[in-house]
Design an enzyme around this catalytic site. Structure first.
Site, PDB file in Angstrom:
ATOM      1  N   ASP A 248      -7.868  -5.209   0.001  1.00 31.86           N
ATOM      2  CA  ASP A 248      -8.129  -7.032  -1.082  1.00 31.86           C
ATOM      3  C   ASP A 248      -7.942  -7.910  -0.835  1.00 31.86           C
ATOM      4  OD1 ASP A 248      -9.757  -4.430  -2.218  1.00 31.86           O
ATOM      5  OD2 ASP A 248      -8.159  -3.677  -3.065  1.00 31.86           O
TER       6      ASP A 248
ATOM      7  N   HIS B  48       0.981  -1.537  -0.172  1.00 28.27           N
ATOM      8  CA  HIS B  48      -0.549  -0.262  -0.051  1.00 28.27           C
ATOM      9  C   HIS B  48       0.546   1.334  -0.163  1.00 28.27           C
ATOM     10  CE1 HIS B  48      -3.202   2.583   1.152  1.00 28.27           C
ATOM     11  NE2 HIS B  48      -4.048   1.964   0.984  1.00 28.27           N
TER      12      HIS B  48
HETATM   13  N1  CMC Z   1       3.803  -7.430  -5.051  1.00 27.43           N
HETATM   14  C1  CMC Z   1       5.257  -7.521  -4.787  1.00 27.43           C
HETATM   15  N2  CMC Z   1       6.255  -6.293  -5.260  1.00 27.43           N
HETATM   16  C2  CMC Z   1       5.369  -5.928  -4.739  1.00 27.43           C
HETATM   17  C3  CMC Z   1       4.006  -4.766  -4.665  1.00 27.43           C
HETATM   18  C4  CMC Z   1       3.876  -6.316  -4.779  1.00 27.43           C
HETATM   19  N3  CMC Z   1       2.366  -6.181  -4.590  1.00 27.43           N
HETATM   20  N4  CMC Z   1       3.717  -4.077  -4.556  1.00 27.43           N
HETATM   21  C5  CMC Z   1       5.070  -3.135  -4.529  1.00 27.43           C
HETATM   22  N5  CMC Z   1       6.038  -4.236  -4.266  1.00 27.43           N
HETATM   23  C6  CMC Z   1       7.431  -3.615  -4.617  1.00 27.43           C
HETATM   24  C7  CMC Z   1       7.946  -3.336  -5.755  1.00 27.43           C
HETATM   25  O1  CMC Z   1       8.319  -3.952  -6.944  1.00 27.43           O
HETATM   26  C8  CMC Z   1       8.800  -2.206  -5.287  1.00 27.43           C
HETATM   27  O2  CMC Z   1      10.244  -2.898  -5.299  1.00 27.43           O
HETATM   28  P1  CMC Z   1      11.450  -2.177  -5.392  1.00 27.43           P
HETATM   29  O3  CMC Z   1      11.496  -0.937  -4.964  1.00 27.43           O
HETATM   30  O4  CMC Z   1      12.892  -2.792  -5.305  1.00 27.43           O
HETATM   31  O5  CMC Z   1      11.498  -1.266  -7.261  1.00 27.43           O
HETATM   32  C9  CMC Z   1       8.789  -1.700  -3.663  1.00 27.43           C
HETATM   33  O6  CMC Z   1       7.532  -2.340  -3.446  1.00 27.43           O
HETATM   34  C10 CMC Z   1       7.656  -0.029  -3.368  1.00 27.43           C
HETATM   35  O7  CMC Z   1       6.777  -0.308  -4.808  1.00 27.43           O
HETATM   36  P2  CMC Z   1       5.895   0.730  -5.871  1.00 27.43           P
HETATM   37  O8  CMC Z   1       5.164   0.587  -6.532  1.00 27.43           O
HETATM   38  O9  CMC Z   1       6.573   1.861  -5.513  1.00 27.43           O
HETATM   39  O10 CMC Z   1       4.953   1.392  -4.224  1.00 27.43           O
HETATM   40  P3  CMC Z   1       3.684   1.994  -4.552  1.00 27.43           P
HETATM   41  O11 CMC Z   1       3.362   2.828  -3.072  1.00 27.43           O
HETATM   42  O12 CMC Z   1       4.381   3.195  -5.742  1.00 27.43           O
HETATM   43  O13 CMC Z   1       3.117   1.326  -4.551  1.00 27.43           O
HETATM   44  C11 CMC Z   1       0.635  -0.271  -4.557  1.00 27.43           C
HETATM   45  C12 CMC Z   1       1.631   1.106  -3.401  1.00 27.43           C
HETATM   46  C13 CMC Z   1      -0.522   0.253  -3.642  1.00 27.43           C
HETATM   47  C14 CMC Z   1       0.434   0.455  -5.959  1.00 27.43           C
HETATM   48  C15 CMC Z   1       1.445  -1.349  -4.933  1.00 27.43           C
HETATM   49  O14 CMC Z   1       1.870  -2.010  -3.653  1.00 27.43           O
HETATM   50  C16 CMC Z   1       0.531  -2.676  -5.902  1.00 27.43           C
HETATM   51  O15 CMC Z   1       1.275  -2.561  -6.665  1.00 27.43           O
HETATM   52  N6  CMC Z   1       0.185  -3.424  -4.999  1.00 27.43           N
HETATM   53  C17 CMC Z   1      -1.018  -4.734  -5.588  1.00 27.43           C
HETATM   54  C18 CMC Z   1      -2.180  -3.589  -5.743  1.00 27.43           C
HETATM   55  C19 CMC Z   1      -3.087  -3.726  -4.521  1.00 27.43           C
HETATM   56  O16 CMC Z   1      -3.061  -4.219  -4.233  1.00 27.43           O
HETATM   57  N7  CMC Z   1      -3.552  -2.359  -4.513  1.00 27.43           N
HETATM   58  C20 CMC Z   1      -4.461  -2.467  -3.424  1.00 27.43           C
HETATM   59  C21 CMC Z   1      -4.336  -1.363  -3.038  1.00 27.43           C
HETATM   60  S1  CMC Z   1      -5.344  -1.323  -1.142  1.00 27.43           S
HETATM   61  C22 CMC Z   1      -6.499  -0.429  -1.651  1.00 27.43           C
HETATM   62  C23 CMC Z   1      -6.984   0.950  -2.172  1.00 27.43           C
HETATM   63  O17 CMC Z   1      -6.700   1.707  -1.550  1.00 27.43           O
HETATM   64  O18 CMC Z   1      -7.164   1.135  -3.652  1.00 27.43           O
END
Ligand code: CMC
Length: 432
Positions: free
Chosen positions: A364, A306
């Site tokens: 989720d 998240h």
């Molecule tokens: N599985 C594997 N690796 C992950 C995941 C995941 N679900 N989420 C983040 N990472 C890794 C990512 O590859 C990155 O690694 P590195 O630093 O080595 O490049 C690191 O963790 C940070 O990720 P980010 O994409 O920079 O983080 P963010 O804050 O931009 O993204 C997120 C947050 C929710 C979009 C992301 O964690 C994700 O895509 N999760 C899966 C989708 C999901 O479950 N979304 C629902 C969010 S809760 C409901 C809502 O409020 O909408």
């Protein structure tokens, strides 16, 4: 830096910036005059360090896993109240008295029907249209049906539009579902509570009696509470940005629904269940964990991670409990998807990759399993999120409109395109 100002030093120039303090949470540097004073913008794609507004509605401490609505912890709202009480808290800022609650419930209930012409509007969609596509269109279309509540300068019209939106969104969501499965629309039953009425509109058919299961109604009501608001997330920011130009509230909420649809946001519950199905059995989990860790593989474990929570999402804990209650009520003891989810959660909480990156299960992770058990198809999951989040969008939109300092949202950019060059007539342009 002292208590009142912060200073920013760029090259040899130093600028004092006002420091603003909230009631809780990080202070913010007010950079509103930075361009005027330095000729420079700030750069923060994804808004990871930017507060876009002042708000008194919802507070999240992502490090501690805390979520408060108007100061009330989400755990207490979910345990003791119902969804319409949370709606009241978000809209009015206080818990209602018994009389205020009864009056609010009555006012919402009076608006549950949609204009009969809406049924005709639905006929224009293909039967296999994704219900979220239908929601974006039908909620946007409300402004074509309710002209008498689109003047955003009139507080009375703003309140009527808010009530209409909260009341009609379950009706539209149920219609999107019924249309998709080829069953007749079911009119609202105003003697039922908000969530029981929604379940009936989704699952009743004219040829049979329908009795609402109170355990499922309570569980879905709790799911609605958990999704009601989440401060300045992508869809809420979309609603605020759309509304900042003075657009009517129905159009703004339609924009929020469009933003919610994406798999990184509200679409994650649908994506999470699909992923659990794709994994299928516990023995296949290591393969998917390896893929999630592989930098060259775009695969992500849906329902994990998240932007704000770097601890267990407090909503996920309640969701996990609700999931078990629903499965027990329905006598589902051996759902293979639940086995996969629990093992995946166990690994995520113990594996160094997930621990280091602070990737915890989010709301989720368990909501898909629960909604599926209740009988909702996966393409309805994000629609249910939209039903619940509508009150958050509306509360945030109203707060913005009522803010005397509100202006149109207009970010700037770091331009990296071509510099000025002369137009070349088409006859003189070279191929390739
Ligand atoms: N599985 C594997 N690796 C992950 C995941 C995941 N679900 N989420 C983040 N990472 C890794 C990512 O590859 C990155 O690694 P590195 O630093 O080595 O490049 C690191 O963790 C940070 O990720 P980010 O994409 O920079 O983080 P963010 O804050 O931009 O993204 C997120 C947050 C929710 C979009 C992301 O964690 C994700 O895509 N999760 C899966 C989708 C999901 O479950 N979304 C629902 C969010 S809760 C409901 C809502 O409020 O909408």
């Amino acid at each position: 830096m002292n208590d009142q100002t912060g200073s920013l030093k760029v090259s040899d120039k130093s600028v004092d910036l006002p420091l603003k303090k909230g009631t809780v949470g990080p202070d913010v540097l007010d950079i509103g005059k930075l361009y005027q004073d330095t000729g420079m913008f700030t750069y923060d794609p994804g808004f990871t360090s930017t507060a876009s507004c002042e708000s008194a509605i919802t507070y999240i401490d992502g490090d501690k896993g805390v979520l408060l609505h108007r100061g009330y912890p989400i755990e207490q709202l979910a345990e003791h109240g119902d969804f319409l009480e949370t709606c009241y808290v978000l809209l009015y800022g206080e818990l209602p008295t018994a009389a205020q609650k009864a009056d609010f419930d009555y006012r919402v209930t009076r608006h549950t029907m949609v204009h009969e012409q809406m049924a005709r509007f639905f006929q224009g969609f293909r039967r296999d249209a994704h219900p979220m596509a239908v929601m974006v269109a039908s909620v946007g279309a409300l402004s074509a049906f309710y002209h008498d509540s689109t003047d955003i300068t009139d507080p009375n019209q703003r309140m009527i539009a808010s009530m209409r939106m909260i009341a009609k969104i379950p009706t539209l969501a149920a219609m999107a579902f019924k249309y998709n499965v080829g069953q007749p629309f079911v009119y609202p039953t105003n003697s039922l509570d908000y969530t029981s009425n929604f379940l009936k509109m989704c699952f009743a058919v004219p040829c049979d009696d329908y009795h609402v299961n109170p355990v499922l109604a309570r569980a879905l009501d709790r799911i609605f509470i958990l999704h009601a608001d989440h401060e300045q997330n992508a869809s809420t920011s979309t609603v605020r940005l759309a509304g900042s130009s003075g657009a009517n509230p129905f159009a703004c909420i339609a924009a929020g629904i469009a933003s919610l649809w994406g798999p990184a946001h509200g679409g994650a519950n649908e994506a999470a269940l699909k992923m659990l199905g794709e994994i299928g059995t516990v023995d296949r989990i290591p393969h998917f964990i390896a893929r999630a860790k592989d930098k060259n593989d775009p695969f992500r474990l849906m329902g994990l991670g998240h932007r704000v929570y770097k601890n267990y999402d407090p909503r996920a804990k309640i969701m996990q409990k609700t999931s078990h209650e629903v499965l027990a009520e329905l006598g589902i003891n051996d759902d293979p998807l639940l086995d996969v989810a629990m093992e995946l959660e166990r690994i995520a909480l113990h594996d160094d990759y997930f621990i280091e990156k602070k990737l915890y299960p989010n709301i989720d992770f368990y909501s898909g399993i629960t909604l599926k058990a209740m009988g909702f198809p996966t393409n309805m999951f994000t629609v249910l999120f939209a039903v619940a989040r509508t009150v958050g969008w509306i509360a945030q939109w109203r707060e913005m409109i009522e803010d005397p300092h509100q202006k149109i949202g207009r970010p700037r950019q770091l331009y990296v395109g071509a510099t000025k060059r002369d137009y070349v007539p088409i006859s003189k342009r070279r191929e390739g």
